[in-house]
Design a protein around this motif. Structure first.
Motif, PDB file in Angstrom:
ATOM      1  N   GLU A  75     -18.163  15.744  57.276  1.00 59.78           N
ATOM      2  CA  GLU A  75     -17.205  14.833  57.901  1.00 59.78           C
ATOM      3  C   GLU A  75     -16.411  14.063  56.856  1.00 59.78           C
ATOM      4  O   GLU A  75     -15.204  13.833  57.035  1.00 59.78           O
ATOM      5  N   ARG A  76     -17.022  13.667  55.771  1.00 55.83           N
ATOM      6  CA  ARG A  76     -16.300  12.925  54.725  1.00 55.83           C
ATOM      7  C   ARG A  76     -15.264  13.812  54.043  1.00 55.83           C
ATOM      8  O   ARG A  76     -14.135  13.378  53.798  1.00 55.83           O
ATOM      9  N   ILE A  77     -15.653  15.017  53.724  1.00 54.16           N
ATOM     10  CA  ILE A  77     -14.703  15.924  53.077  1.00 54.16           C
ATOM     11  C   ILE A  77     -13.581  16.308  54.043  1.00 54.16           C
ATOM     12  O   ILE A  77     -12.405  16.404  53.660  1.00 54.16           O
ATOM     13  N   LYS A  78     -13.908  16.495  55.311  1.00 59.97           N
ATOM     14  CA  LYS A  78     -12.893  16.829  56.310  1.00 59.97           C
ATOM     15  C   LYS A  78     -11.924  15.673  56.512  1.00 59.97           C
ATOM     16  O   LYS A  78     -10.706  15.883  56.664  1.00 59.97           O
ATOM     17  N   HIS A  79     -12.443  14.454  56.504  1.00 60.80           N
ATOM     18  CA  HIS A  79     -11.574  13.283  56.658  1.00 60.80           C
ATOM     19  C   HIS A  79     -10.570  13.179  55.511  1.00 60.80           C
ATOM     20  O   HIS A  79      -9.388  12.876  55.732  1.00 60.80           O
ATOM     21  N   ALA A  80     -11.009  13.450  54.298  1.00 61.01           N
ATOM     22  CA  ALA A  80     -10.092  13.410  53.154  1.00 61.01           C
ATOM     23  C   ALA A  80      -9.018  14.480  53.268  1.00 61.01           C
ATOM     24  O   ALA A  80      -7.841  14.235  52.961  1.00 61.01           O
ATOM     25  N   SER A  81      -9.379  15.665  53.744  1.00 58.52           N
ATOM     26  CA  SER A  81      -8.379  16.728  53.918  1.00 58.52           C
ATOM     27  C   SER A  81      -7.377  16.362  55.003  1.00 58.52           C
ATOM     28  O   SER A  81      -6.174  16.654  54.880  1.00 58.52           O
ATOM     29  N   GLN A  82      -7.813  15.711  56.060  1.00 55.21           N
ATOM     30  CA  GLN A  82      -6.894  15.289  57.123  1.00 55.21           C
ATOM     31  C   GLN A  82      -5.916  14.230  56.631  1.00 55.21           C
ATOM     32  O   GLN A  82      -4.751  14.216  57.068  1.00 55.21           O
ATOM     33  N   LEU A  83      -6.366  13.369  55.742  1.00 56.75           N
ATOM     34  CA  LEU A  83      -5.451  12.373  55.181  1.00 56.75           C
ATOM     35  C   LEU A  83      -4.338  13.043  54.382  1.00 56.75           C
ATOM     36  O   LEU A  83      -3.164  12.641  54.469  1.00 56.75           O
ATOM     37  N   SER A  84      -4.681  14.057  53.626  1.00 57.75           N
ATOM     38  CA  SER A  84      -3.658  14.775  52.848  1.00 57.75           C
ATOM     39  C   SER A  84      -2.666  15.472  53.770  1.00 57.75           C
ATOM     40  O   SER A  84      -1.451  15.448  53.528  1.00 57.75           O
ATOM     41  N   GLN A  85      -3.160  16.089  54.825  1.00 53.14           N
ATOM     42  CA  GLN A  85      -2.262  16.765  55.755  1.00 53.14           C
ATOM     43  C   GLN A  85      -1.356  15.779  56.479  1.00 53.14           C
ATOM     44  O   GLN A  85      -0.179  16.065  56.729  1.00 53.14           O
ATOM     45  N   ARG A  86      -1.882  14.611  56.794  1.00 54.00           N
ATOM     46  CA  ARG A  86      -1.067  13.583  57.470  1.00 54.00           C
ATOM     47  C   ARG A  86       0.079  13.134  56.572  1.00 54.00           C
ATOM     48  O   ARG A  86       1.229  12.993  57.022  1.00 54.00           O
ATOM     49  N   LEU A  87      -0.218  12.898  55.329  1.00 59.58           N
ATOM     50  CA  LEU A  87       0.835  12.478  54.403  1.00 59.58           C
ATOM     51  C   LEU A  87       1.845  13.591  54.181  1.00 59.58           C
ATOM     52  O   LEU A  87       3.061  13.335  54.134  1.00 59.58           O
ATOM     53  N   LYS A 122      10.529  15.255  47.017  1.00 63.34           N
ATOM     54  CA  LYS A 122      10.098  16.616  46.741  1.00 63.34           C
ATOM     55  C   LYS A 122       8.585  16.635  46.580  1.00 63.34           C
ATOM     56  O   LYS A 122       8.018  15.769  45.925  1.00 63.34           O
ATOM     57  N   THR A 123       7.953  17.621  47.203  1.00 64.30           N
ATOM     58  CA  THR A 123       6.505  17.747  47.142  1.00 64.30           C
ATOM     59  C   THR A 123       6.116  18.968  46.330  1.00 64.30           C
ATOM     60  O   THR A 123       6.874  19.936  46.221  1.00 64.30           O
ATOM     61  N   SER A 124       4.931  18.916  45.777  1.00 62.23           N
ATOM     62  CA  SER A 124       4.381  20.032  45.001  1.00 62.23           C
ATOM     63  C   SER A 124       2.970  20.279  45.489  1.00 62.23           C
ATOM     64  O   SER A 124       2.018  19.636  45.053  1.00 62.23           O
ATOM     65  N   VAL A 125       2.830  21.200  46.456  1.00 66.26           N
ATOM     66  CA  VAL A 125       1.524  21.555  47.010  1.00 66.26           C
ATOM     67  C   VAL A 125       1.379  23.058  46.945  1.00 66.26           C
ATOM     68  O   VAL A 125       2.353  23.807  47.012  1.00 66.26           O
ATOM     69  N   GLU A 126       0.147  23.510  46.821  1.00 63.69           N
ATOM     70  CA  GLU A 126      -0.120  24.942  46.722  1.00 63.69           C
ATOM     71  C   GLU A 126      -0.204  25.587  48.095  1.00 63.69           C
ATOM     72  O   GLU A 126       0.353  26.650  48.331  1.00 63.69           O
ATOM     73  N   ASP A 127      -0.903  24.948  49.006  1.00 64.12           N
ATOM     74  CA  ASP A 127      -1.096  25.488  50.346  1.00 64.12           C
ATOM     75  C   ASP A 127      -0.891  24.351  51.333  1.00 64.12           C
ATOM     76  O   ASP A 127      -1.667  23.395  51.365  1.00 64.12           O
ATOM     77  N   GLU A 128       0.166  24.457  52.142  1.00 65.56           N
ATOM     78  CA  GLU A 128       0.483  23.370  53.069  1.00 65.56           C
ATOM     79  C   GLU A 128      -0.549  23.239  54.181  1.00 65.56           C
ATOM     80  O   GLU A 128      -0.622  22.210  54.837  1.00 65.56           O
ATOM     81  N   LEU A 129      -1.327  24.279  54.418  1.00 63.86           N
ATOM     82  CA  LEU A 129      -2.302  24.225  55.503  1.00 63.86           C
ATOM     83  C   LEU A 129      -3.607  23.563  55.092  1.00 63.86           C
ATOM     84  O   LEU A 129      -4.297  22.982  55.936  1.00 63.86           O
ATOM     85  N   SER A 130      -3.966  23.638  53.818  1.00 64.77           N
ATOM     86  CA  SER A 130      -5.276  23.110  53.427  1.00 64.77           C
ATOM     87  C   SER A 130      -5.283  22.523  52.031  1.00 64.77           C
ATOM     88  O   SER A 130      -6.308  22.550  51.359  1.00 64.77           O
ATOM     89  N   SER A 131      -4.173  21.999  51.569  1.00 65.85           N
ATOM     90  CA  SER A 131      -4.142  21.437  50.230  1.00 65.85           C
ATOM     91  C   SER A 131      -4.704  20.021  50.263  1.00 65.85           C
ATOM     92  O   SER A 131      -4.169  19.149  50.960  1.00 65.85           O
ATOM     93  N   PRO A 132      -5.796  19.745  49.529  1.00 64.62           N
ATOM     94  CA  PRO A 132      -6.371  18.391  49.537  1.00 64.62           C
ATOM     95  C   PRO A 132      -5.670  17.423  48.600  1.00 64.62           C
ATOM     96  O   PRO A 132      -5.990  16.242  48.595  1.00 64.62           O
ATOM     97  N   VAL A 133      -4.721  17.888  47.788  1.00 63.55           N
ATOM     98  CA  VAL A 133      -4.000  17.043  46.842  1.00 63.55           C
ATOM     99  C   VAL A 133      -2.510  17.161  47.139  1.00 63.55           C
ATOM    100  O   VAL A 133      -1.983  18.269  47.246  1.00 63.55           O
ATOM    101  N   VAL A 134      -1.847  16.029  47.274  1.00 65.55           N
ATOM    102  CA  VAL A 134      -0.408  15.987  47.538  1.00 65.55           C
ATOM    103  C   VAL A 134       0.267  15.287  46.364  1.00 65.55           C
ATOM    104  O   VAL A 134      -0.073  14.152  46.037  1.00 65.55           O
ATOM    105  N   VAL A 135       1.212  15.985  45.754  1.00 66.81           N
ATOM    106  CA  VAL A 135       1.988  15.438  44.639  1.00 66.81           C
ATOM    107  C   VAL A 135       3.441  15.419  45.072  1.00 66.81           C
ATOM    108  O   VAL A 135       3.983  16.446  45.512  1.00 66.81           O
ATOM    109  N   PHE A 136       4.095  14.267  44.960  1.00 64.46           N
ATOM    110  CA  PHE A 136       5.492  14.153  45.370  1.00 64.46           C
ATOM    111  C   PHE A 136       6.232  13.286  44.369  1.00 64.46           C
ATOM    112  O   PHE A 136       5.643  12.559  43.571  1.00 64.46           O
ATOM    113  N   LYS A 137       7.555  13.374  44.437  1.00 68.46           N
ATOM    114  CA  LYS A 137       8.408  12.597  43.550  1.00 68.46           C
ATOM    115  C   LYS A 137       9.743  12.340  44.218  1.00 68.46           C
ATOM    116  O   LYS A 137      10.142  13.051  45.150  1.00 68.46           O
ATOM    117  N   PHE A 138      10.422  11.328  43.747  1.00 69.77           N
ATOM    118  CA  PHE A 138      11.773  11.017  44.209  1.00 69.77           C
ATOM    119  C   PHE A 138      12.774  11.851  43.423  1.00 69.77           C
ATOM    120  O   PHE A 138      12.754  11.890  42.196  1.00 69.77           O
TER     121      PHE A 138
END
Length: 731
Positions: free
Chosen positions: A297-309, A320-336
């Motif tokens: 549940e903790r790991i799933k909650h963190a993944s849902q936060l990334s998808q929400r953002l 602009k975002t830099s993600v590897e997999d939009e369906l399950s990427s746990p890390v979101v990198v973005f820039k202006f």
């Protein structure tokens, strides 16, 4: 030295922790279980040897079995360590013992025949290769950094084709490919290497494959991407459960597969000491408390936060975002970035892979500065989000959101992500307007006499300006002091203005001296008025500074001249009075019989003209003259009338025509009020002189307003206003 009683020591320690409680992390109950494990390990270590061996073996085997089942790593062994790099270090020693049979006997002498080579990605952690070489006693030439993809695939994935060619060259040159360190979630962008192809390559050259990264946490979920699932086939992996689950002081775990326990013992992966096995006790207690469902549940909650953002960022312009997999990427990198829009479908296709855009050097620095400011602002406004600033090789400075590493400790929730998006929406217009007005500000400053534009690409704001001081042949030290004095006073004057701008001396380290740094601005900024105000304020400060500087010299010369004139006047008075009047007794008798009438002569010093003047006119008129009126202080030529509540340096949001119509209607309303006002306050009461004068002034103002309104917008006046004017004419 006397020993402190145990009770007093414990009470003092608890009191200290209570006082510092606001500085501690919110560990929660599961965190207290992990901390309790360290205390229990200390108590268990005092048991007799046989009972200690049975208990530690049971704890170690249960924890290893749970972790292998949880992260889908079958038939694995576990090594628990405090430093997250220690597991990889012991794996390297295990591989060296395995590939060099005589290493146990001859040591490093066997390495001369075939030099070992360890391959790591260029996107790996900074200093990882050097740390391994230092601990293993190997030269840096044994470490090979493999570049990432530049043409196809992600910019953060290891180039498999290039790695294949490098390994072939090393084999042909007599070297021994030893180990490959791959990433399942790079430290910067969170991308995963092509683990399947890398495993095939390692089997081809008989190499060991070690995997590490934050994306390994998703192996505990029901759905796992194929790229991360391939990590279950690797030879070893390192798991950092403390940050993923928010557990303080728990060890990291390295899971590995190896058939020879003697080599594992020689490499340090296993120990015969029961106390060493107690490292797993805090993790064992935490896993018991959380259970399988709690961990998932903790790991799933963190993944849902990334998808929400990530879903919210898709709807924002200039992000602009830099993600590897939009369906399950746990890390979101973005820039202006201002050039493209996320709402464009074409940019969506390019955005899904990575951030790719050609930027010249200056623009790259400017965007890096702006994104650095954006990341710091978001981290300050929404501290529970855990965002930070990361430097990537191709994208530059970006903002990273990695809830797997921060959400368990900070307690990040969905509302924190929504608040982060709201703050980002407020900052984007500020960044856009500042970026648009930077060039206009530079041009205005360069056209203005007396101002010098300072190019500082590391400043997140409108720009940097310096007021130039006219030296008049002064030396460099004195000129530098005067320049610092004027610009410091200029900064003080600008901060006293009622505006929304921020003026400062710049960053504490690395900034230009004697400059005024202007921060972020909005789109309604009047750049020309701002620059003219800075120039006019600087000129005023310089004139006042010169006046104060010259006043000392003027006063000194005036005093010297006054002394000379007074001495001359005394000599003339002696000649007029005569010698006899200077004798004490004779002079008194002579003055009594024949008093001497002399006109009083004095001097006054005019600071405005800088000259001495006679005081005869003062004695004649019995009043002191006012002297020359000083010239008025120069003001900005762009000073204009502002609307109520409108701050300085702001442009009016409505057009001039609409403003004229509104003003005309308001004047007509005033005319109606003037005509409908009774002539006196009470019946039979006549107006006094003051009231009559005020009434005449109001009548003149109304008549002037009426005339201006007829000349400017006679065709736009309402009918009611026309009737009022006709009635006024008849009266």
């Amino acid at each position: 030295m006397n020993a402190i009683p145990l009770k007093i020591l414990i009470i003092s320690l608890l009191s200290f922790l209570c006082m510092r409680r606001e500085r501690l992390q919110n560990v929660g109950e599961q965190g207290h279980m992990a901390l309790l494990g360290h205390s229990l390990a200390a108590y268990i270590s005092v048991l007799d040897r046989e009972r200690l061996r049975k208990l530690t073996t049971r704890i170690l085997s249960d924890t290893t079995l749970w972790l292998c089942r949880l992260f889908r790593y079958e038939n694995g062994s576990a090594y628990y360590h405090e430093d997250d790099r220690e597991g990889l270090l012991k794996i390297c020693r295990l591989v060296i013992h395995t590939r060099y049979e005589d290493y146990t006997i001859e040591g490093f002498n066997v390495l001369y025949t075939k030099q070992p080579v360890i391959y790591i990605s260029s996107a790996a952690r900074t200093g990882l290769g050097q740390a391994l070489c230092n601990q293993l006693g190997l030269p840096l030439s044994c470490m090979c950094r493999v570049p990432c993809n530049t043409m196809f695939g992600s910019q953060h994935q290891m180039d498999v084709a290039l790695l294949d060619r490098v390994i072939k060259d090393d084999v042909e040159s007599g070297k021994l490919p030893l180990l490959l360190v791959a990433n399942a979630g790079t430290p910067g962008a969170g991308h995963t290497d092509k683990l399947g192809r890398l495993k095939e390559l390692c089997e081809q050259y008989n190499m060991w494959l070690h995997v590490e990264g934050v994306n390994l946490a998703t192996l505990a979920l029901g759905y796992v991407s194929s790229s991360v699932l391939a990590a279950t086939k690797c030879d070893s992996m390192t798991l950092t459960l403390g940050s993923w689950l928010g557990l303080p002081a728990v060890p990291a775990v390295t899971l590995y597969r190896h058939e020879d326990p003697s080599l594992s013992l020689a490499a340090g992966l296993t120990s015969s000491q029961p106390v060493e096995k107690l490292r797993a006790l805090p993790l064992w207690l935490s896993l018991q408390y959380l259970g399988h469902d709690g961990i998932v549940e903790r790991i799933k909650h963190a993944s849902q936060l990334s998808q929400r953002l990530l879903e919210n960022l898709k709807n924002l312009d200039f992000i602009k975002t830099s993600v590897e997999d939009e369906l399950s990427s746990p890390v979101v990198v973005f820039k202006f970035f201002r050039e493209y829009s996320n709402r464009d479908q074409t940019s969506h296709a390019a955005q899904a892979s990575t951030i790719q855009h050609p930027i010249i050097s200056n623009e790259r620095y400017i965007y890096d500065t702006f994104n650095q400011w954006l990341g710091e602002q978001l981290a300050q406004l929404v501290p529970a989000s855990g965002v930070d600033v990361v430097e990537l090789e191709d994208e530059g400075t970006c903002v990273r959101f990695s809830p797997l590493m921060t959400s368990a400790v900070l307690g990040t929730e969905i509302q924190d992500v929504d608040q982060l998006v709201d703050c980002l929406k407020m900052k984007i217009p500020v960044l856009t307007s500042t970026l648009q007005l930077r060039e206009e500000f530079e041009q205005e400053v360069r056209r203005t006499v007396g101002l010098l534009y300072i190019e500082d690409l590391s400043w997140p704001g409108l720009g940097v300006v310096r007021y130039n001081y006219h030296s008049d042949g002064k030396n460099d030290d004195k000129q530098e002091k005067e320049l610092e004095k004027i610009n410091t006073e200029l900064l003080k004057k600008l901060n006293e203005l009622e505006s929304d701008l921020t003026f400062s001396l710049g960053p504490e380290f690395g900034g230009q001296k004697n400059c005024v740094y202007i921060g972020m601005v909005t789109e309604d900024l009047d750049v020309s008025e701002l620059v003219e105000t800075i120039a006019a304020t600087g000129r005023e400060i310089e004139e006042n500074s010169r006046l104060l500087e010259n006043m000392t010299e003027v006063v000194r010369k005036g005093i010297q001249e006054a002394q000379l004139q007074l001495q001359k006047a005394n000599e003339e008075r002696l000649l007029e009075e005569g010698l006899l009047r200077q004798i004490p007794v004779v002079g008194s008798v002579l003055n009594w019989f024949s008093p001497f009438q002399a006109s009083p002569k004095g001097r006054t010093f005019n600071l405005t003209a800088g000259s001495l003047e006679s005081t005869e006119s003062t004695y004649v008129s019995k009043a002191q003259g006012t002297g020359t009126t000083p010239p008025p202080t120069p003001t900005s030529s762009l000073a204009k009338q502002r609307l109520p509540g409108q701050k300085i340096f702001k442009r009016s949001l409505r057009s001039s025509d609409a403003f004229s119509e509104t003003s005309s209607v308001s004047h007509c309303d005033d005319l109606e009020k003037v005509d409908q006002r009774p002539p006196a306050l009470f019946p039979g009461q006549e107006q006094g002189p003051l009231e009559t004068e005020k009434a005449e002034e109001r009548k003149e103002v109304a008549q002037a307003t009426k005339t201006d309104t007829e000349d400017i917008q006679s065709d736009k006046l309402p009918r009611d206003c026309t009737k009022v004017e006709e009635q006024e004419g008849q009266r």
